[in-house]
Design an enzyme around this catalytic site. Structure first.
Site, mmCIF file in Angstrom:
data_model
loop_
_atom_site.group_PDB
_atom_site.id
_atom_site.type_symbol
_atom_site.label_atom_id
_atom_site.label_comp_id
_atom_site.label_asym_id
_atom_site.label_seq_id
_atom_site.Cartn_x
_atom_site.Cartn_y
_atom_site.Cartn_z
ATOM 1 N N HIS A 142 -1.694 -5.147 0.846
ATOM 2 C CA HIS A 142 -3.123 -6.735 0.881
ATOM 3 C C HIS A 142 -2.204 -8.194 0.462
ATOM 4 O O HIS A 142 -0.976 -7.712 -0.118
ATOM 5 C CB HIS A 142 -3.504 -5.995 -0.542
ATOM 6 C CG HIS A 142 -4.425 -6.888 -0.712
ATOM 7 N ND1 HIS A 142 -6.068 -6.884 0.013
ATOM 8 C CD2 HIS A 142 -4.408 -7.474 -1.772
ATOM 9 C CE1 HIS A 142 -6.394 -7.610 -1.361
ATOM 10 N NE2 HIS A 142 -5.427 -7.937 -2.731
ATOM 11 N N ASN A 183 -2.849 -0.341 6.341
ATOM 12 C CA ASN A 183 -2.109 -1.126 7.020
ATOM 13 C C ASN A 183 -0.899 -1.798 5.942
ATOM 14 O O ASN A 183 -0.417 -3.132 6.334
ATOM 15 C CB ASN A 183 -3.137 -2.492 8.025
ATOM 16 C CG ASN A 183 -4.214 -3.546 6.929
ATOM 17 O OD1 ASN A 183 -3.965 -2.442 5.561
ATOM 18 N ND2 ASN A 183 -5.054 -3.700 6.924
ATOM 19 N N LYS A 203 0.594 -1.553 0.027
ATOM 20 C CA LYS A 203 0.041 0.177 -0.281
ATOM 21 C C LYS A 203 1.508 1.281 0.133
ATOM 22 O O LYS A 203 2.117 1.134 -0.161
ATOM 23 C CB LYS A 203 -0.984 0.061 1.152
ATOM 24 C CG LYS A 203 -1.774 -1.232 0.771
ATOM 25 C CD LYS A 203 -2.725 -1.163 1.868
ATOM 26 C CE LYS A 203 -3.620 -2.442 1.744
ATOM 27 N NZ LYS A 203 -5.142 -2.016 2.857
ATOM 28 N N TYR A 255 -11.046 -4.227 -4.259
ATOM 29 C CA TYR A 255 -11.679 -4.132 -3.451
ATOM 30 C C TYR A 255 -12.901 -3.946 -3.111
ATOM 31 O O TYR A 255 -14.184 -3.908 -1.921
ATOM 32 C CB TYR A 255 -11.807 -2.551 -2.037
ATOM 33 C CG TYR A 255 -9.848 -2.705 -1.180
ATOM 34 C CD1 TYR A 255 -9.284 -3.425 -1.020
ATOM 35 C CD2 TYR A 255 -8.832 -2.491 -1.874
ATOM 36 C CE1 TYR A 255 -8.250 -4.541 -0.374
ATOM 37 C CE2 TYR A 255 -7.764 -2.261 -1.274
ATOM 38 C CZ TYR A 255 -7.309 -3.334 -0.605
ATOM 39 O OH TYR A 255 -5.761 -3.077 -0.259
ATOM 40 N N GLU A 282 -7.722 -10.622 -8.848
ATOM 41 C CA GLU A 282 -7.322 -10.286 -7.761
ATOM 42 C C GLU A 282 -5.379 -10.013 -8.324
ATOM 43 O O GLU A 282 -5.557 -8.666 -9.230
ATOM 44 C CB GLU A 282 -6.878 -10.134 -6.652
ATOM 45 C CG GLU A 282 -7.837 -9.927 -5.560
ATOM 46 C CD GLU A 282 -7.070 -9.729 -4.520
ATOM 47 O OE1 GLU A 282 -6.585 -10.182 -4.308
ATOM 48 O OE2 GLU A 282 -8.213 -9.622 -3.799
HETATM 49 O O1 CDP Z 1 -6.410 -7.555 4.086
HETATM 50 P P1 CDP Z 1 -7.543 -7.897 4.548
HETATM 51 O O2 CDP Z 1 -7.831 -9.508 3.483
HETATM 52 O O3 CDP Z 1 -6.225 -8.902 6.006
HETATM 53 O O4 CDP Z 1 -8.524 -7.244 5.452
HETATM 54 P P2 CDP Z 1 -10.119 -7.536 4.190
HETATM 55 O O5 CDP Z 1 -11.196 -7.649 5.540
HETATM 56 O O6 CDP Z 1 -10.137 -8.088 3.630
HETATM 57 O O7 CDP Z 1 -10.013 -5.815 4.253
HETATM 58 C C1 CDP Z 1 -9.672 -4.620 3.070
HETATM 59 C C2 CDP Z 1 -8.777 -4.078 4.185
HETATM 60 O O8 CDP Z 1 -10.007 -3.580 4.552
HETATM 61 C C3 CDP Z 1 -8.206 -3.812 5.627
HETATM 62 O O9 CDP Z 1 -6.985 -4.630 5.008
HETATM 63 C C4 CDP Z 1 -8.212 -2.737 5.869
HETATM 64 O O10 CDP Z 1 -6.526 -2.066 4.934
HETATM 65 C C5 CDP Z 1 -9.324 -2.191 5.664
HETATM 66 N N1 CDP Z 1 -10.297 -2.990 7.352
HETATM 67 C C6 CDP Z 1 -10.516 -1.600 7.226
HETATM 68 O O11 CDP Z 1 -9.937 -0.293 7.136
HETATM 69 N N2 CDP Z 1 -11.349 -1.677 8.766
HETATM 70 C C7 CDP Z 1 -12.179 -2.848 9.013
HETATM 71 N N3 CDP Z 1 -13.008 -3.190 10.120
HETATM 72 C C8 CDP Z 1 -11.431 -3.636 8.179
HETATM 73 C C9 CDP Z 1 -10.614 -3.438 7.162
HETATM 74 MG MG MG Z 2 -9.363 -9.005 2.246
#
Ligand code: CDP
Ligand code: MG
Length: 141
Positions: free
Chosen positions: A117, A114, A11, A51, A128
């Protein structure tokens, strides 16, 4: 088949904070093979495609604004059980909860921003990587 591929995106904050080498180094040390590596200014259109499963969630707009229009690094990695191996190296979604020793656990603290991805399943990988890479970029070496 045990040897598989996965898709990763560093990111914008990862690039801005100078952690491209640090993160790639962790993948290389683990033994993952870098099949493709690309630096790109992420269009809003591609960010929304990446996303799309999160569209409508409370964090969606913030998430898109965190990555769209900014420079990211896109990667295809290959290795034994690469999808789950990379998810383990990356750590939990919330860096405040991610284990020390993981990329998010060591290098990030914000939830939306974070650092990285990673695809979470073979289906996610298929969907993706096609947003960013063409068929002829998938040859091995
Ligand atoms: O990236 P990852 O697969 O671990 O998480 P995700 O559940 O697929 O969510 C995608 C991205 O959304 C996360 O990496 C965070 O940047 C964001 N996110 C967020 O801002 N707040 C949340 N409660 C959950 C996800
Ligand atoms: Mg994810």
């Amino acid at each position: 088949m045990e040897v598989e591929r996965t898709f990763v995106m560093l990111k914008p904050s990862c690039i801005q904070r100078g952690f491209i080498g640090e993160v790639i180094s962790r993948f290389e040390k683990k033994g993952l093979k870098i099949i493709q590596l690309k630096v790109e200014k992420l269009s809003r259109e591609k960010a929304e495609k990446l996303y799309e499963v999160h569209r409508g969630k409370p964090f969606y707009e913030n998430l898109i604004n965190t990555v769209a229009g900014k420079t990211v690094v896109l990667m295809i990695l290959e290795g034994r059980k690469a999808i789950s191996v990379v998810r383990k190296l990356v750590g939990a979604t919330d860096p405040a909860e991610a284990e020390a020793g993981t990329i998010r656990g060591d290098l990030a603290i914000e939830l939306t921003d974070n650092l990285i991805h990673a695809a979470d399943s073979p289906e996610s990988y298929q969907r993706e990587h096609r947003i960013f890479f063409s068929e002829d970029e998938l040859e091995t070496y």
